[in-house]
Design an enzyme around this catalytic site. Structure first.
Site, PDB file in Angstrom:
ATOM      1  N   SER A 176       0.823  -1.217   0.000  1.00 21.66           N
ATOM      2  CA  SER A 176       0.000   0.000   0.000  1.00 21.66           C
ATOM      3  C   SER A 176       0.856   1.265   0.000  1.00 21.66           C
ATOM      4  O   SER A 176       2.022   1.252   0.394  1.00 21.66           O
ATOM      5  CB  SER A 176      -0.912   0.026   1.226  1.00 21.66           C
ATOM      6  OG  SER A 176      -1.683  -1.141   1.299  1.00 21.66           O
TER       7      SER A 176
HETATM    8  N1  SAH Z   1      -0.575  -5.394   3.906  1.00 24.35           N
HETATM    9  C1  SAH Z   1       0.204  -5.619   2.699  1.00 24.35           C
HETATM   10  C2  SAH Z   1      -0.471  -5.150   1.413  1.00 24.35           C
HETATM   11  C3  SAH Z   1      -1.604  -5.963   1.114  1.00 24.35           C
HETATM   12  S1  SAH Z   1      -2.122  -6.128  -0.546  1.00 24.35           S
HETATM   13  C4  SAH Z   1       1.567  -4.983   2.797  1.00 24.35           C
HETATM   14  O1  SAH Z   1       1.849  -4.293   3.770  1.00 24.35           O
HETATM   15  O2  SAH Z   1       2.376  -5.202   1.892  1.00 24.35           O
HETATM   16  C5  SAH Z   1      -3.422  -7.255  -0.151  1.00 24.35           C
HETATM   17  C6  SAH Z   1      -2.964  -8.648   0.161  1.00 24.35           C
HETATM   18  O3  SAH Z   1      -4.111  -9.377   0.605  1.00 24.35           O
HETATM   19  C7  SAH Z   1      -2.430  -9.391  -1.049  1.00 24.35           C
HETATM   20  O4  SAH Z   1      -1.162  -9.906  -0.772  1.00 24.35           O
HETATM   21  C8  SAH Z   1      -3.461 -10.502  -1.256  1.00 24.35           C
HETATM   22  O5  SAH Z   1      -2.907 -11.680  -1.768  1.00 24.35           O
HETATM   23  C9  SAH Z   1      -4.006 -10.698   0.150  1.00 24.35           C
HETATM   24  N2  SAH Z   1      -5.308 -11.332   0.256  1.00 24.35           N
HETATM   25  C10 SAH Z   1      -6.360 -11.216  -0.578  1.00 24.35           C
HETATM   26  N3  SAH Z   1      -7.403 -11.944  -0.144  1.00 24.35           N
HETATM   27  C11 SAH Z   1      -6.992 -12.550   1.007  1.00 24.35           C
HETATM   28  C12 SAH Z   1      -7.620 -13.447   1.926  1.00 24.35           C
HETATM   29  N4  SAH Z   1      -8.861 -13.881   1.754  1.00 24.35           N
HETATM   30  N5  SAH Z   1      -6.902 -13.855   2.990  1.00 24.35           N
HETATM   31  C13 SAH Z   1      -5.619 -13.433   3.175  1.00 24.35           C
HETATM   32  N6  SAH Z   1      -4.979 -12.602   2.339  1.00 24.35           N
HETATM   33  C14 SAH Z   1      -5.650 -12.159   1.268  1.00 24.35           C
END
Ligand code: SAH
Length: 243
Positions: A93
């Site tokens: 993000s």
């Molecule tokens: N917090 C992260 C950015 C997140 S991007 C950071 O600091 O880098 C969103 C992430 O959520 C992605 O890696 C995606 O694969 C994950 N995601 C999506 N759906 C999900 C789910 N149901 N359970 C766990 N992770 C999930």
């Protein structure tokens, strides 16, 4: 000649530091980033209802090595206030959003936090400096595994991570003082609401996938009643489900 000097200045700005002064260079870039975030907070005051964020959150951000959480090709941009690609169609993000979400969670040193969406691990690392324990779940196995390795290598001992569907939370360690969802959902996952302590906060982007969502602050009061507040429009990757 003029364009040449502009080019030189421009390219030196993008160079990744590789020597003994690396840390100083990164520290300076982080200080600049913190200033940019502070300016963005002031610009968005009418949405978020405040003109500054918790100084402790900003202090942590000013020391957190974001360049360690992005792929090598993205390192030159690590301290730009923008999201970056981390592979598998996912993103780390924008720092302003990480700072704002962390501020909204309003956590303290004895808290236990759950994160849906480990991604690069940067948001979890940020929280780990402010709370007692962070539990984070990632659905893409490769991302989950490399984040776990990163936490070990960088010494983030109070982060527990696993690969799985974060929609269900992480029940064994519940309830949580705060919950952060870093992927967009069209509703608040009921298991997460259940795993939030009375008096706790959740921050989650709500809206249809691939559209603009609303960042929502969810508060569970001491009686267990839910209150929600829309903060500002955001764009997150959608929550995935294993079917
Ligand atoms: N917090 C992260 C950015 C997140 S991007 C950071 O600091 O880098 C969103 C992430 O959520 C992605 O890696 C995606 O694969 C994950 N995601 C999506 N759906 C999900 C789910 N149901 N359970 C766990 N992770 C999930």
């Amino acid at each position: 000649m003029r364009s040449l000097s502009i080019l030189i200045i421009f390219s030196s700005f993008f160079l990744v530091p590789t020597h003994a002064s690396d840390e100083t260079e990164y520290q300076q870039r982080r200080a600049r980033l913190v200033k940019e975030i502070q300016a963005s907070v002031r610009d968005t005051e009418s949405y978020i209802g405040k003109s500054s964020l918790n100084p402790l959150v900003m202090k942590v951000m000013g020391n957190l090595p974001r360049h360690e959480f992005v792929p090598a090709s993205q390192k030159p941009f690590a301290y730009f206030n923008r999201p970056l690609a981390i592979g598998h169609g996912q993103t780390i993000s924008q720092p302003y959003i990480v700072a704002l979400m962390t501020d909204l969670l309003d956590v303290g040193p004895n808290d236990k936090v759950f994160e849906l969406g480990t991604g690069s691990g940067y948001q979890a690392a940020m929280l780990s400096k402010l709370v007692k324990e962070v539990y984070t779940v990632e659905i893409v196995p490769e991302l989950g595994r490399s984040a776990k390795k990163r936490f070990q290598q960088l010494g983030y001992q109070n982060i527990k991570s696993k690969v799985g569907d974060g929609y269900y939370g992480w029940k064994e360690n519940a309830p949580y003082d705060a919950i952060i969802v870093t992927a967009a959902s069209n509703q608040i996952p009921p298991p997460l609401l259940e795993q939030l302590k009375p008096g706790g906060n959740m921050v989650i982007p709500i809206g249809a996938p691939f559209t603009i969502q609303q960042l929502v602050l969810v508060k569970k009061d001491e009686q267990g009643k839910i209150h929600t507040q829309q903060m500002l429009p955001v764009r997150f990757v959608p929550i995935r489900r294993n079917h």
